[in-house]
Design a protein around this motif. Structure first.
Motif, PDB file in Angstrom:
ATOM      1  N   ARG B 180       0.813  -1.221   0.000  1.00  0.00           N
ATOM      2  CA  ARG B 180       0.000   0.000   0.000  1.00  0.00           C
ATOM      3  C   ARG B 180       0.837   1.258   0.000  1.00  0.00           C
ATOM      4  O   ARG B 180       0.591   2.168  -0.740  1.00  0.00           O
ATOM      5  N   GLU B 240       2.993   4.403   4.883  1.00  0.00           N
ATOM      6  CA  GLU B 240       1.757   3.618   4.793  1.00  0.00           C
ATOM      7  C   GLU B 240       0.703   4.163   5.751  1.00  0.00           C
ATOM      8  O   GLU B 240      -0.480   4.298   5.399  1.00  0.00           O
ATOM      9  N   THR B 241       1.145   4.480   6.959  1.00  0.00           N
ATOM     10  CA  THR B 241       0.236   5.018   7.980  1.00  0.00           C
ATOM     11  C   THR B 241      -0.422   6.303   7.495  1.00  0.00           C
ATOM     12  O   THR B 241      -1.646   6.480   7.599  1.00  0.00           O
ATOM     13  N   VAL B 244      -2.925   5.570   4.330  1.00  0.00           N
ATOM     14  CA  VAL B 244      -4.230   4.928   4.543  1.00  0.00           C
ATOM     15  C   VAL B 244      -5.175   5.861   5.301  1.00  0.00           C
ATOM     16  O   VAL B 244      -6.394   5.716   5.197  1.00  0.00           O
ATOM     17  N   ILE B 245      -4.645   6.799   6.052  1.00  0.00           N
ATOM     18  CA  ILE B 245      -5.528   7.771   6.722  1.00  0.00           C
ATOM     19  C   ILE B 245      -5.964   8.851   5.735  1.00  0.00           C
ATOM     20  O   ILE B 245      -7.152   9.166   5.599  1.00  0.00           O
ATOM     21  N   GLY B 248      -8.710   8.249   3.000  1.00  0.00           N
ATOM     22  CA  GLY B 248     -10.104   8.353   3.403  1.00  0.00           C
ATOM     23  C   GLY B 248     -10.613   9.782   3.458  1.00  0.00           C
ATOM     24  O   GLY B 248     -11.815  10.015   3.544  1.00  0.00           O
TER      25      GLY B 248
END
Lengths: 251, 251
Positions: B180, B240-241, B244-245, B248
């Protein structure tokens, strides 16, 4: 008060957690013994050393955190709210700790990182919580789920609430006045919030006095935070953190 | 090697950071002096004490982190990537630290939390980073933005990357194999990753040996992590952290 004949490990570990919350990582076996109402020799005999006591506390902490997560998730009304409830339950034990108590627990966690054995146990702790949360997220990631794979989502959410607890212990007023979380949160108010907010304001002022010219911008931020109408609790801060991340992942 | 006539604060603070990375919070002024190639009296005279040295380091850390964030954001091609670049820049100094080095820095941070003065300075540090990031998020939150208000988004993202760094230092293999993040990340490979991954595997094994029956599930997780094909770097884990936040929240 008469001493019970059998002193359980649990009682000594509960006393240890209470002393850490009050004193931080500099606590002694003598303080734990006094808190538990036993002789210091009893604590030393049971756990061998402060390091042994901390290892036992970390292992107990893992078991208890997983149990709290399961209990909270089981009581939730939907798969989504089970994720939220389980994450909040991770920090359930710190609900009444106040910012200096949370900071003391985090200071102990930090100190544990420097010990290879304890660091290994903390790695197991994270793995156990992540595994638990991954299962709940698999159930929540139904049709229309926009978030990452459940195991990645679990890692990110756990990281976010851990970081949020650290942030809150440093600046409990930073999420004051936000209406995003807490609107559907029935957690009780932290009874120590006025007291602890005052302590933090004092610490910030002391720090600002020594911080020099470079901190001018930061000092302004401190001043505006301190004049905010209210101070959020740890639970409200964590709930907001979870909600603003999950909102982006849900249909 | 001749000693320079003028020993700058910066040189002593750079030496301090290097010693903390290697030794953790138990470091001494003598180790800092040796690292900097000066007499221990010079360090003591300049900063007064270990606590004074840590205060100076924390203040320098704030200034440098804000500068790194601005430099990284200025070089970014879009408002979104400026947010990402600035967040990664917060941890830029730890890029080559390895998991035990990151754990030692975080252990020092934890220890600092137990000191009211240092805790106040860390509060200013967070406020400064949050203010910087809020400005970048205001620019990124254009039409169609689905995320929270910029100051809330800044708090959540900072919390998430701080927690992710802690998580990574405990279990650097946990984000191995994920595609990701990192796909558009050109960060260099951690040269110490094999070495440090082995150290962590050893620590996990040692911990597993003492962890007892309750850890059975967690032990299985450790075993499967250790057989994963690769270990992610801190930078990949943080990217990645963030991704992915942010995903959204973006249109």
């Amino acid at each position: 008060m008469a001493r019970p004949r059998t002193i359980t490990d649990e009682r000594l570990l509960t006393a240890t957690a209470a002393v850490i919350e009050r004193v931080g990582p500099g606590f002694t076996l003598a303080q734990v013994a006094r808190e538990a109402g036993v002789a210091v020799g009893s604590v030393a005999q049971r756990f061998g050393s402060k390091a042994g006591l901390l290892r036992a506390l970390t292992e107990q902490g893992r078991t208890q955190a997983v149990e709290r997560m399961r209990t909270a998730a089981d009581a939730a009304e939907s798969a989504e709210s089970a994720v939220r409830a389980a994450l909040l339950a991770v920090f359930g034990e710190l609900g009444a700790a106040g910012d200096s108590g949370v900071a003391n627990h985090l200071a102990q966690l930090g100190t544990d990182l420097a010990d290879p054995d304890l660091r290994g146990l903390l790695g197991l702790h994270y793995a156990a919580l992540r595994q638990e949360l991954s299962g709940l997220l698999r159930a929540a990631a139904g049709d229309g789920w926009c978030g990452p794979a459940p195991d990645v989502a679990a890692r990110v959410l756990l990281s976010a609430v851990n970081g949020a607890a650290l942030h809150w212990s440093l600046r409990p007023g930073d999420n004051a006045g936000s209406n995003r979380a807490g609107s559907n949160d029935t957690g009780s108010k932290d009874p120590g919030s006025n007291h602890t907010a005052a302590n933090t304001a004092a610490a910030n002022t002391a720090a600002a006095n020594t911080a020099g010219a470079n901190a001018a911008a930061a000092n302004t931020a401190v001043a505006s935070d301190d004049t905010a109408a209210g101070k959020g609790t740890l639970r409200v801060c964590l709930a907001e953190t979870i909600d603003v991340i999950m909102k982006g992942w849900l249909p």
